[in-house]
Write an enzyme that holds these catalytic residues in place. Structure first.
Site, PDB file in Angstrom:
ATOM      1  N   THR A  94      11.508   0.587  -3.279  1.00 26.14           N
ATOM      2  CA  THR A  94      11.761   0.815  -4.402  1.00 26.14           C
ATOM      3  C   THR A  94      13.239   1.223  -4.569  1.00 26.14           C
ATOM      4  O   THR A  94      13.908   1.687  -3.872  1.00 26.14           O
ATOM      5  CB  THR A  94      10.891   2.158  -4.870  1.00 26.14           C
ATOM      6  N   ASP A  95      13.778   0.818  -5.966  1.00 22.69           N
ATOM      7  CA  ASP A  95      15.287   1.329  -6.203  1.00 22.69           C
ATOM      8  C   ASP A  95      15.382   3.143  -6.131  1.00 22.69           C
ATOM      9  O   ASP A  95      16.560   3.520  -6.170  1.00 22.69           O
ATOM     10  CB  ASP A  95      15.847   0.969  -7.558  1.00 22.69           C
ATOM     11  N   GLU A  96      14.129   3.711  -6.266  1.00 16.83           N
ATOM     12  CA  GLU A  96      14.307   5.160  -6.244  1.00 16.83           C
ATOM     13  C   GLU A  96      14.645   5.814  -4.858  1.00 16.83           C
ATOM     14  O   GLU A  96      15.172   6.967  -4.893  1.00 16.83           O
ATOM     15  CB  GLU A  96      12.905   5.963  -6.632  1.00 16.83           C
TER      16      GLU A  96
ATOM     17  N   TYR B  88       7.957  11.452  -3.508  1.00 22.80           N
ATOM     18  CA  TYR B  88       7.583   9.937  -3.369  1.00 22.80           C
ATOM     19  C   TYR B  88       8.897   9.178  -2.599  1.00 22.80           C
ATOM     20  O   TYR B  88       8.582   8.297  -1.932  1.00 22.80           O
ATOM     21  CB  TYR B  88       7.253   9.700  -4.835  1.00 22.80           C
TER      22      TYR B  88
ATOM     23  N   HIS C 248      13.800  15.232 -12.149  1.00 20.55           N
ATOM     24  CA  HIS C 248      13.850  14.262 -12.793  1.00 20.55           C
ATOM     25  C   HIS C 248      15.088  13.171 -12.950  1.00 20.55           C
ATOM     26  O   HIS C 248      15.914  13.738 -13.136  1.00 20.55           O
ATOM     27  CB  HIS C 248      13.601  14.534 -14.446  1.00 20.55           C
TER      28      HIS C 248
ATOM     29  N   ALA D 190       0.896  -1.125  -0.227  1.00 25.13           N
ATOM     30  CA  ALA D 190      -0.059   0.055  -0.003  1.00 25.13           C
ATOM     31  C   ALA D 190       0.923   1.167   0.053  1.00 25.13           C
ATOM     32  O   ALA D 190       1.721   1.519   0.778  1.00 25.13           O
ATOM     33  CB  ALA D 190      -0.861   0.085   1.236  1.00 25.13           C
TER      34      ALA D 190
ATOM     35  N   ASP E 179      10.330  19.041 -18.991  1.00 21.35           N
ATOM     36  CA  ASP E 179      10.833  17.955 -18.114  1.00 21.35           C
ATOM     37  C   ASP E 179      10.080  17.814 -16.773  1.00 21.35           C
ATOM     38  O   ASP E 179       9.561  18.896 -16.367  1.00 21.35           O
ATOM     39  CB  ASP E 179      12.222  18.093 -18.007  1.00 21.35           C
TER      40      ASP E 179
ATOM     41  N   SER F 220       9.586   9.619   0.820  1.00 19.60           N
ATOM     42  CA  SER F 220       8.793   8.958   1.732  1.00 19.60           C
ATOM     43  C   SER F 220       8.975   7.495   1.660  1.00 19.60           C
ATOM     44  O   SER F 220       8.751   6.875   2.715  1.00 19.60           O
ATOM     45  CB  SER F 220       7.281   9.241   1.211  1.00 19.60           C
ATOM     46  N   LYS F 221       9.287   6.905   0.556  1.00 15.99           N
ATOM     47  CA  LYS F 221       9.532   5.772   0.709  1.00 15.99           C
ATOM     48  C   LYS F 221      10.893   5.189   1.438  1.00 15.99           C
ATOM     49  O   LYS F 221      10.978   4.172   2.175  1.00 15.99           O
ATOM     50  CB  LYS F 221       9.775   5.015  -0.945  1.00 15.99           C
TER      51      LYS F 221
ATOM     52  N   ASN G  83      11.638  -0.300 -11.946  1.00 13.27           N
ATOM     53  CA  ASN G  83      10.375   0.008 -12.521  1.00 13.27           C
ATOM     54  C   ASN G  83       9.770  -1.300 -13.184  1.00 13.27           C
ATOM     55  O   ASN G  83      10.430  -2.147 -13.781  1.00 13.27           O
ATOM     56  CB  ASN G  83      10.824   0.930 -13.839  1.00 13.27           C
TER      57      ASN G  83
HETATM   58  P1  NAD Z   1      -0.326   1.397  -7.275  1.00 17.92           P
HETATM   59  O1  NAD Z   1      -0.514   3.052  -7.045  1.00 17.92           O
HETATM   60  O2  NAD Z   1      -0.876   0.915  -8.395  1.00 17.92           O
HETATM   61  O3  NAD Z   1      -1.138   0.520  -5.558  1.00 17.92           O
HETATM   62  C1  NAD Z   1      -1.152   1.229  -4.625  1.00 17.92           C
HETATM   63  C2  NAD Z   1      -2.404   0.729  -3.992  1.00 17.92           C
HETATM   64  O4  NAD Z   1      -2.343   1.097  -2.535  1.00 17.92           O
HETATM   65  C3  NAD Z   1      -3.833   0.971  -4.429  1.00 17.92           C
HETATM   66  O5  NAD Z   1      -4.639  -0.092  -4.587  1.00 17.92           O
HETATM   67  C4  NAD Z   1      -4.142   1.834  -3.376  1.00 17.92           C
HETATM   68  O6  NAD Z   1      -5.601   1.979  -3.391  1.00 17.92           O
HETATM   69  C5  NAD Z   1      -3.651   1.387  -2.120  1.00 17.92           C
HETATM   70  N1  NAD Z   1      -3.375   2.443  -0.975  1.00 17.92           N
HETATM   71  C6  NAD Z   1      -3.209   3.557  -1.003  1.00 17.92           C
HETATM   72  N2  NAD Z   1      -3.012   4.418   0.033  1.00 17.92           N
HETATM   73  C7  NAD Z   1      -3.565   3.506   0.790  1.00 17.92           C
HETATM   74  C8  NAD Z   1      -3.642   3.371   2.158  1.00 17.92           C
HETATM   75  N3  NAD Z   1      -3.705   4.466   2.867  1.00 17.92           N
HETATM   76  N4  NAD Z   1      -4.193   2.368   2.784  1.00 17.92           N
HETATM   77  C9  NAD Z   1      -4.511   1.255   2.215  1.00 17.92           C
HETATM   78  N5  NAD Z   1      -4.375   1.349   0.712  1.00 17.92           N
HETATM   79  C10 NAD Z   1      -3.844   2.174   0.336  1.00 17.92           C
HETATM   80  O7  NAD Z   1       1.078   0.905  -7.060  1.00 17.92           O
HETATM   81  P2  NAD Z   1       2.257   0.051  -7.312  1.00 17.92           P
HETATM   82  O8  NAD Z   1       2.813   0.302  -8.540  1.00 17.92           O
HETATM   83  O9  NAD Z   1       1.205  -1.334  -7.353  1.00 17.92           O
HETATM   84  O10 NAD Z   1       3.249  -0.087  -6.072  1.00 17.92           O
HETATM   85  C11 NAD Z   1       3.168  -0.874  -5.125  1.00 17.92           C
HETATM   86  C12 NAD Z   1       4.059  -0.834  -4.159  1.00 17.92           C
HETATM   87  O11 NAD Z   1       5.325  -1.205  -4.851  1.00 17.92           O
HETATM   88  C13 NAD Z   1       4.535   0.419  -3.735  1.00 17.92           C
HETATM   89  O12 NAD Z   1       4.727   0.555  -2.321  1.00 17.92           O
HETATM   90  C14 NAD Z   1       5.616   1.331  -4.578  1.00 17.92           C
HETATM   91  O13 NAD Z   1       6.308   2.065  -3.816  1.00 17.92           O
HETATM   92  C15 NAD Z   1       6.282  -0.191  -4.739  1.00 17.92           C
HETATM   93  N6  NAD Z   1       7.032  -0.262  -6.161  1.00 17.92           N
HETATM   94  C16 NAD Z   1       6.490   0.158  -7.226  1.00 17.92           C
HETATM   95  C17 NAD Z   1       7.204   0.133  -8.295  1.00 17.92           C
HETATM   96  C18 NAD Z   1       6.393   0.274  -9.649  1.00 17.92           C
HETATM   97  O14 NAD Z   1       7.047   0.276 -10.822  1.00 17.92           O
HETATM   98  N7  NAD Z   1       5.025   0.556  -9.972  1.00 17.92           N
HETATM   99  C19 NAD Z   1       8.639  -0.371  -8.377  1.00 17.92           C
HETATM  100  C20 NAD Z   1       9.087  -0.675  -7.186  1.00 17.92           C
HETATM  101  C21 NAD Z   1       8.522  -0.644  -6.226  1.00 17.92           C
HETATM  102  P1  TYD Z   2       7.018   6.539 -14.417  1.00 14.42           P
HETATM  103  O1  TYD Z   2       6.213   5.277 -15.116  1.00 14.42           O
HETATM  104  O2  TYD Z   2       6.379   7.539 -13.917  1.00 14.42           O
HETATM  105  O3  TYD Z   2       8.187   5.937 -13.353  1.00 14.42           O
HETATM  106  P2  TYD Z   2       9.414   6.312 -12.557  1.00 14.42           P
HETATM  107  O4  TYD Z   2       8.981   7.894 -12.625  1.00 14.42           O
HETATM  108  O5  TYD Z   2       8.831   5.885 -11.035  1.00 14.42           O
HETATM  109  O6  TYD Z   2      10.475   6.122 -12.911  1.00 14.42           O
HETATM  110  O7  TYD Z   2       8.190   7.116 -15.481  1.00 14.42           O
HETATM  111  C1  TYD Z   2       9.030   6.399 -16.177  1.00 14.42           C
HETATM  112  C2  TYD Z   2      10.084   7.352 -16.876  1.00 14.42           C
HETATM  113  O8  TYD Z   2       9.117   7.933 -18.004  1.00 14.42           O
HETATM  114  C3  TYD Z   2      10.550   8.302 -16.066  1.00 14.42           C
HETATM  115  O9  TYD Z   2      11.739   8.814 -16.603  1.00 14.42           O
HETATM  116  C4  TYD Z   2       9.561   9.506 -16.622  1.00 14.42           C
HETATM  117  C5  TYD Z   2       9.090   9.252 -17.974  1.00 14.42           C
HETATM  118  N1  TYD Z   2       7.594   9.864 -18.458  1.00 14.42           N
HETATM  119  C6  TYD Z   2       7.527  10.285 -19.649  1.00 14.42           C
HETATM  120  O10 TYD Z   2       8.464  10.852 -20.341  1.00 14.42           O
HETATM  121  N2  TYD Z   2       6.124  11.032 -19.986  1.00 14.42           N
HETATM  122  C7  TYD Z   2       5.142  10.451 -19.156  1.00 14.42           C
HETATM  123  O11 TYD Z   2       4.027  10.899 -19.431  1.00 14.42           O
HETATM  124  C8  TYD Z   2       5.452   9.690 -17.890  1.00 14.42           C
HETATM  125  C9  TYD Z   2       4.480   9.249 -16.986  1.00 14.42           C
HETATM  126  C10 TYD Z   2       6.437   9.496 -17.685  1.00 14.42           C
END
Ligand code: NAD
Ligand code: TYD
Length: 338
Positions: free
Chosen positions: A125-127, A153, A279, A82, A275, A156-157, A182
């Site tokens: 996350t790697d971020e 973001y 970024h 979450a 941009d 906070s992580k 990602n």
């Molecule tokens: P997402 O935004 O698709 O899903 C987040 C979910 O959390 C949603 O279903 C939302 O309703 C729920 N949520 C938000 N606030 C909440 C709260 N206060 N209480 C309960 N539920 C809540 O995110 P995701 O892409 O599935 O990412 C999931 C996790 O993986 C996150 O912690 C993110 O930081 C991490 N992560 C994501 C990526 C990526 O590429 N998407 C990569 C590395 C790590």
């Molecule tokens: P994103 O999917 O938001 O993941 P993150 O920022 O967590 O890596 O973006 C991936 C890359 O794509 C990032 O370098 C930003 C770029 N990007 C665009 O160029 N255009 C867009 O509309 C979005 C959402 C992201």
């Protein structure tokens, strides 16, 4: 094993629940999700009637509610997906990221202490490592790389990660953390780059590429991420951090061009737009620890994974069209002025 999965209606959480139902039908799962804009129960269709699956709507930062749920359910494991997860939204409104990602994690940690949880896994996350320069392709993030965040973001992580490690050191809570690159794959909300480009290209709409499109991301198929988390929860050492990645670095332009080519759409759809603030230039994970300690290996290459993902979006138009027709359309208009 009874497992609390938080954020299980989001992209990775829903994939994780499908993965667990398929690979560990002996376990039972409670999915706690607030159903923010990113939560979607349509991603969990077909699981509603399973005896070993239950959905609960609620907020991980709501302490009395979370404590009561832990008391009732007597979980063995907790895995926390979450979160508020989109960098662009964190630039507009950082407060909710602090509340959910840091304070929500703290509530889960307190409940885990109080109710004797055997393994708490934090999905990070790697971020949290910040970024790497574009001209040093020899550099990678390892688990020893200092935290050095760029966006609200990632800050906070990182805050949550530090709390998780502090609860291990101070209270002996059995935690693990994974930091993944990602993700892409089925059920990803179309605000993220790959599904955004895919769904817009399918409608012949302009594709907004930030800056010059030279930023590099390291892409991992979501199913490989789920398998890695499962492995870490079962066999990872308490108190440890594990990086997850598959050495699939691509510039954003490379990814967009791959999508256009696969769909037979012209590159004239690409629009270079302003941009993103702050970024990050390049992410690149060194997954050696996970590979050597836990024998994990990704199953997908970027080429096989992106093909599978494109096919999924082509076959599930209704899933993403619902989102595009909803409140998200207003976000897109404000954010991109397109
Ligand atoms: P997402 O935004 O698709 O899903 C987040 C979910 O959390 C949603 O279903 C939302 O309703 C729920 N949520 C938000 N606030 C909440 C709260 N206060 N209480 C309960 N539920 C809540 O995110 P995701 O892409 O599935 O990412 C999931 C996790 O993986 C996150 O912690 C993110 O930081 C991490 N992560 C994501 C990526 C990526 O590429 N998407 C990569 C590395 C790590
Ligand atoms: P994103 O999917 O938001 O993941 P993150 O920022 O967590 O890596 O973006 C991936 C890359 O794509 C990032 O370098 C930003 C770029 N990007 C665009 O160029 N255009 C867009 O509309 C979005 C959402 C992201």
């Amino acid at each position: 094993m009874k497992i609390l999965v938080t954020g299980g209606a989001g992209f990775i959480g829903s994939n994780f629940i499908h993965y667990m139902m398929k690979n560990h039908p002996e376990d039972s799962i409670v999915n706690l999700d607030l159903l923010t804009y990113a939560g979607n129960l349509e991603s969990l269709k077909g699981l509603e009637d399973r005896r070993n699956y239950r959905f609960v709507q609620g907020d991980i930062a709501d302490r009395p509610f979370v404590m009561k749920l832990f008391e009732q359910e007597k979980f063995d494991w907790v895995v926390n997906f979450a979160a508020e997860s989109h960098v662009d939204r964190s630039i507009v409104d950082p407060g909710v990221f602090v509340r959910t990602n840091i304070m929500g994690t703290q509530v889960l940690l307190d409940a885990s202490r109080e109710f004797g949880i055997k393994r708490c896994h934090q999905v990070s996350t790697d971020e949290v490592y910040g970024d790497l320069p574009l001209d040093r392709r020899d550099l990678f993030f390892t688990e020893q790389t200092p935290l050095h965040t760029s966006s609200p973001y990632s800050a906070s992580k990182a805050g949550a990660d530090l709390l998780v490690l502090a609860y291990h050191r101070t209270f002996g809570l059995p935690v693990t953390i994974s930091r993944c690159s990602n993700n892409y794959g089925a059920y990803q909300f179309p605000e993220k780059m790959i599904p955004l480009m895919l769904t817009r290209a399918l409608k012949d709409e302009p594709l907004p590429v930030y800056g010059t499109g030279e930023n590099v991301r390291d892409w991992l198929h979501v199913e490989d991420h789920c398998a890695a988390i499962d492995r870490i929860m079962r066999d990872g050492r308490a108190g440890e951090v594990y990086n997850i990645g598959g050495h699939n670095e691509k510039t954003n332009l490379e990814v967009v061009r791959t999508i256009l080519k696969a769909l037979g759409k012209p590159e004239s759809l690409i629009r270079f737009v302003e941009d993103r603030k702050g970024h990050d230039l390049r992410y690149a994970i060194d997954p050696a620890k996970l590979e050597t300690e836990l024998s994990w290996k990704p199953r997908y290459t970027f080429e096989t994974g992106i093909r599978q993902t494109i096919d999924w979006y082509l076959g599930h138009q209704e899933w993403w069209q619902h989102i595009l027709d909803g409140e998200y359309s207003e976000y897109f208009r404000k954010m991109y002025k397109m």
